[in-house]
Write a protein that holds these residues in place. Structure first.
Motif, PDB file in Angstrom:
ATOM      1  N   VAL A 140       3.561   0.359  -5.820  1.00 52.77           N
ATOM      2  CA  VAL A 140       3.274   0.906  -7.152  1.00 52.77           C
ATOM      3  C   VAL A 140       1.865   0.537  -7.611  1.00 52.77           C
ATOM      4  O   VAL A 140       1.030   1.416  -7.875  1.00 52.77           O
ATOM      5  N   LEU A 141       1.584  -0.760  -7.693  1.00 52.66           N
ATOM      6  CA  LEU A 141       0.299  -1.184  -8.235  1.00 52.66           C
ATOM      7  C   LEU A 141      -0.874  -0.829  -7.318  1.00 52.66           C
ATOM      8  O   LEU A 141      -1.912  -0.347  -7.780  1.00 52.66           O
ATOM      9  N   VAL A 142      -0.714  -1.089  -6.008  1.00 52.73           N
ATOM     10  CA  VAL A 142      -1.830  -0.866  -5.086  1.00 52.73           C
ATOM     11  C   VAL A 142      -2.257   0.605  -5.032  1.00 52.73           C
ATOM     12  O   VAL A 142      -3.453   0.905  -5.159  1.00 52.73           O
ATOM     13  N   PRO A 143      -1.334   1.571  -4.854  1.00 49.80           N
ATOM     14  CA  PRO A 143      -1.787   2.972  -4.833  1.00 49.80           C
ATOM     15  C   PRO A 143      -2.460   3.411  -6.123  1.00 49.80           C
ATOM     16  O   PRO A 143      -3.500   4.069  -6.092  1.00 49.80           O
ATOM     17  N   ILE A 144      -1.877   3.030  -7.255  1.00 48.50           N
ATOM     18  CA  ILE A 144      -2.489   3.401  -8.542  1.00 48.50           C
ATOM     19  C   ILE A 144      -3.848   2.742  -8.688  1.00 48.50           C
ATOM     20  O   ILE A 144      -4.836   3.391  -9.055  1.00 48.50           O
ATOM     21  N   GLY A 145      -3.906   1.448  -8.408  1.00 52.52           N
ATOM     22  CA  GLY A 145      -5.170   0.731  -8.540  1.00 52.52           C
ATOM     23  C   GLY A 145      -6.240   1.287  -7.625  1.00 52.52           C
ATOM     24  O   GLY A 145      -7.402   1.427  -8.020  1.00 52.52           O
ATOM     25  N   LYS A 146      -5.858   1.618  -6.405  1.00 51.20           N
ATOM     26  CA  LYS A 146      -6.836   2.150  -5.457  1.00 51.20           C
ATOM     27  C   LYS A 146      -7.380   3.490  -5.926  1.00 51.20           C
ATOM     28  O   LYS A 146      -8.588   3.744  -5.846  1.00 51.20           O
TER      29      LYS A 146
END
Length: 391
Positions: free
Chosen positions: A290-296
């Protein structure tokens, strides 16, 4: 005149040392590089990129670890990898059989992804390493050595054995309360293979390899095509945003137990893990999926916008954010591997079976497109004082 930068401890290097010029991969700064003492590294004076790290007999270590990793990879194939038993029924798989199940159950995309990321690419990379390095032990440089080395550098980000291993461990924790799980000898061989390959990459240095094979150490970078880089990155980011919606709305996994069917989304799986008390695994999946794809996506959008506008502020901060996205992007594939492992392992007919949902394909595509977006982004644009035309 080229810049010259190494660690402060390199100041004792004598003027008699042999120098060569390298172009920084991330900012195109040309650096006059001296001979480097053991366990020291040379950094780009502009962006801080690690140009090279010197290890005593580093290539010999790479060669030995590559050979060990290849042997262990082969040993991980024929024996039992995992077994699963519930309600009097059991099912066991090895790595090849698990991939075969994905193909036979019409999940060819997942099967191809798993076979490529954990077997084909790692095996090819290890073989290519040995083809290059074994002759070097006898001072022999094979023909086309430079092209083989470049192919290795290109394929390395797509080799994901260590991510698959974490996915297996997450899978085991997910189903440990549902049935009895047994670990076979191939699992331990795969763990050792992953450790050897990771250790090999610690000693593997692109500059040292190029020097050993005399493959254009200076490596003049390709001309910057700002418009093409920016447009390609925007297209890939837009595609990843579109794919991220079904990846989170649709089920990523469907579980059938005694005729009852339960679908779970990525967020639903995280919530279920949290409610069952598996807090560390829930946090890992939430961060990776969740966090990594959005953050990237957000960071790459910001970076691409700043270079498109020709901004020249906070260059060091921007390059650090880019390196972070490049490093963590691959790890979002954990959830995809979790689904692939569970589908391969849990096939007990009406008693219990797991099928992948459409979200698994969409999420896999999100990871791939964001990785490609990071690769298409030309970091050299951060350091160039030129405005890019608005397209």
């Amino acid at each position: 005149m080229p810049d010259h930068s190494t660690d402060s401890s390199l100041q004792h290097t004598t003027s008699a040392a042999q120098y060569n010029i390298v172009s920084c991969h991330e900012c195109a700064c040309e650096v006059l590089l001296p001979a480097i003492p053991n366990k020291h590294k040379a950094l780009c004076p502009r962006c801080g990129f690690n140009l090279t790290t010197q290890h005593k007999r580093g290539l010999q270590w790479v060669c030995a670890l590559a050979l060990s990793a290849l042997i262990l990879l082969l040993l991980s194939l024929p024996f039992e990898f995992l077994s699963f038993s519930a309600n009097g029924q059991s099912h066991n798989i090895n790595l090849l059989a698990g991939i075969g199940i994905l193909f036979s159950e019409d999940y060819a995309i997942l099967g191809l992804l798993q076979a490529t990321a954990i077997l084909i690419l790692p095996g090819f990379i290890l073989c290519a390493m040995l083809v290059l390095l074994l002759p070097l032990q006898f001072d022999i440089v094979i023909p086309k050595a430079g092209q083989i080395a470049q192919l290795i550098f290109t394929l390395l980000p797509w080799s994901m054995a260590e991510i698959f291993l974490i996915g297996v461990l997450v899978s085991l924790i997910k189903i440990s309360s549902l049935a009895d799980i047994a670990i076979g000898p191939s699992f331990y061989a795969f763990v050792l293979f992953t450790l050897c390959m990771s250790a090999m990459l610690m000693f593997f240095d692109e500059h040292q390899l190029r020097m050993a094979i005399n493959a254009n150490v200076r490596r003049h970078p390709k001309p910057i095509n700002a418009t093409k880089s920016i447009q390609t990155t925007w297209a890939l980011l837009f595609t990843s945003v579109l794919l991220y919606i079904p990846a989170n709305i649709l089920p990523i996994m469907v579980t059938q137990t005694l005729g009852n069917e339960t679908a779970s989304t990525i967020i639903g799986g995280v919530v279920l893990l949290w409610q069952s008390g598996s807090y560390p695994i829930a946090i890992i999946i939430f961060i990776a999926s969740v966090l990594v794809p959005i953050g990237k996506i957000v960071i790459l959008c910001w970076l691409n916008f700043t270079v498109q506008q020709g901004h020249q502020q906070k260059n060091q901060e921007r390059i650090r954010w880019y390196r972070l996205t490049e490093f963590v992007g691959r790890w979002s594939m954990i959830d995809v591997f979790v689904v692939a492992v569970l589908v391969s392992l849990i096939q007990l007919g009406n008693v219990m079976s797991i099928q992948p949902g459409y979200a698994s394909i969409a999420f896999c595509a999100v990871v791939i497109t964001t990785m490609l977006a990071a690769m298409s982004f030309d970091t050299r644009l951060i350091w160039h004082k030129e405005s890019t035309p608005h397209e």
